[in-house]
Design a protein around this motif. Sequence first.
Motif, short mmCIF file in Angstrom:
data_model
loop_
_atom_site.label_atom_id
_atom_site.label_comp_id
_atom_site.label_asym_id
_atom_site.label_seq_id
_atom_site.Cartn_x
_atom_site.Cartn_y
_atom_site.Cartn_z
N SER A 29 35.71 44.04 44.47
CA SER A 29 36.78 43.86 43.48
C SER A 29 36.31 44.18 42.07
O SER A 29 37.12 44.52 41.21
CB SER A 29 37.30 42.42 43.51
N PHE A 31 35.54 41.99 40.16
CA PHE A 31 36.09 40.85 39.41
C PHE A 31 35.10 39.70 39.53
O PHE A 31 35.04 39.02 40.55
CB PHE A 31 37.46 40.48 39.97
N VAL A 33 33.37 36.15 38.79
CA VAL A 33 33.82 34.80 38.46
C VAL A 33 32.64 33.84 38.58
O VAL A 33 31.82 33.95 39.50
CB VAL A 33 34.95 34.35 39.42
N GLU A 51 31.39 38.10 47.58
CA GLU A 51 32.27 38.94 48.40
C GLU A 51 31.54 39.44 49.63
O GLU A 51 30.33 39.24 49.80
CB GLU A 51 32.83 40.07 47.53
N CYS A 60 35.34 32.35 46.92
CA CYS A 60 35.58 32.17 45.48
C CYS A 60 34.44 31.37 44.83
O CYS A 60 33.76 30.57 45.49
CB CYS A 60 36.88 31.42 45.26
N ALA A 61 34.31 31.55 43.53
CA ALA A 61 33.29 30.83 42.76
C ALA A 61 33.48 29.32 42.86
O ALA A 61 32.50 28.56 42.93
CB ALA A 61 33.35 31.27 41.30
N GLU A 62 34.72 28.88 42.85
CA GLU A 62 34.98 27.43 42.92
C GLU A 62 34.46 26.85 44.23
O GLU A 62 33.90 25.75 44.27
CB GLU A 62 36.48 27.15 42.79
N LEU A 94 42.27 33.15 33.63
CA LEU A 94 41.90 32.90 35.01
C LEU A 94 42.13 31.43 35.36
O LEU A 94 41.60 30.54 34.70
CB LEU A 94 40.42 33.24 35.21
N THR A 95 42.91 31.21 36.38
CA THR A 95 43.09 29.87 36.93
C THR A 95 42.68 29.92 38.40
O THR A 95 42.69 31.00 39.01
CB THR A 95 44.54 29.38 36.80
N PRO A 96 42.34 28.80 38.98
CA PRO A 96 41.92 28.81 40.39
C PRO A 96 43.04 29.31 41.30
O PRO A 96 44.22 29.01 41.07
CB PRO A 96 41.60 27.34 40.68
N CYS A 97 42.65 30.04 42.33
CA CYS A 97 43.64 30.49 43.31
C CYS A 97 44.21 29.27 44.03
O CYS A 97 43.70 28.15 43.93
CB CYS A 97 43.01 31.47 44.30
N1 THU Z 1 38.12 34.67 42.60
C1 THU Z 1 37.40 33.54 42.34
O1 THU Z 1 36.19 33.49 42.59
N2 THU Z 1 38.04 32.49 41.80
C2 THU Z 1 39.35 32.48 41.43
O2 THU Z 1 39.82 31.48 40.92
C3 THU Z 1 40.17 33.67 41.62
C4 THU Z 1 39.54 34.78 42.36
C5 THU Z 1 37.42 35.82 43.15
C6 THU Z 1 37.73 36.17 44.59
C7 THU Z 1 37.37 37.63 44.64
O3 THU Z 1 35.98 37.74 44.86
C8 THU Z 1 37.69 38.13 43.25
O4 THU Z 1 37.74 36.98 42.42
C9 THU Z 1 39.00 38.89 43.15
O5 THU Z 1 40.04 38.16 43.69
#
Ligand code: THU
Length: 142
Positions: A29, A31, A33, A51, A60-62, A94-97
């Motif tokens: 991604s 992206f 975090v 990933e 996810c990072a959380e 950015l907020t948690p998914c």
């Molecule tokens: N991601 C996180 O680690 N935390 C979030 O709160 C949102 C998304 C990561 C998941 C994936 O590796 C990348 O960001 C793109 O979605």
Amino acid sequence: MLPPLAPDTEAALLAAALAARENAYAPYSGFRVGAAALDAEGRIHAGCNVENAAYPQSQCAEATALGAMVTAGGLVLTAIAIAGPDTGAEGPFLTPCGGCRQRIREFAAGNLPILACQPRGIVARYTLADLLPESFGPGHLG
Ligand code: THU
């Protein structure tokens, strides 16, 4: 918006989330975090997104940070910071998914502070109840 936490607490959470973000493994991604979870004993547990070539196996990072907290024996979350890319002062922040909101809920009540961070600093503050109202949690299981 939630008022700021103690300045030293915010500074420590921001620094830990940004440092964790440096180690993000996000080759697919791009992206990156980082997250930093503060437990009831004042310890900070950091994590980054991890990933996988089999995309759905990404974490996810959380989730990484909460796993580190539990591994260290922490079961009460008192604040969490999440650091993402710079999206400017207007966001989107950015907020948690959705899944991570539920993961956070397992270890916190609705008044939990959630700090949205960027390299520029903390850009927004929420409570868990802001992001996950009327949530389901451990108490529902009796
Ligand atoms: N991601 C996180 O680690 N935390 C979030 O709160 C949102 C998304 C990561 C998941 C994936 O590796 C990348 O960001 C793109 O979605």
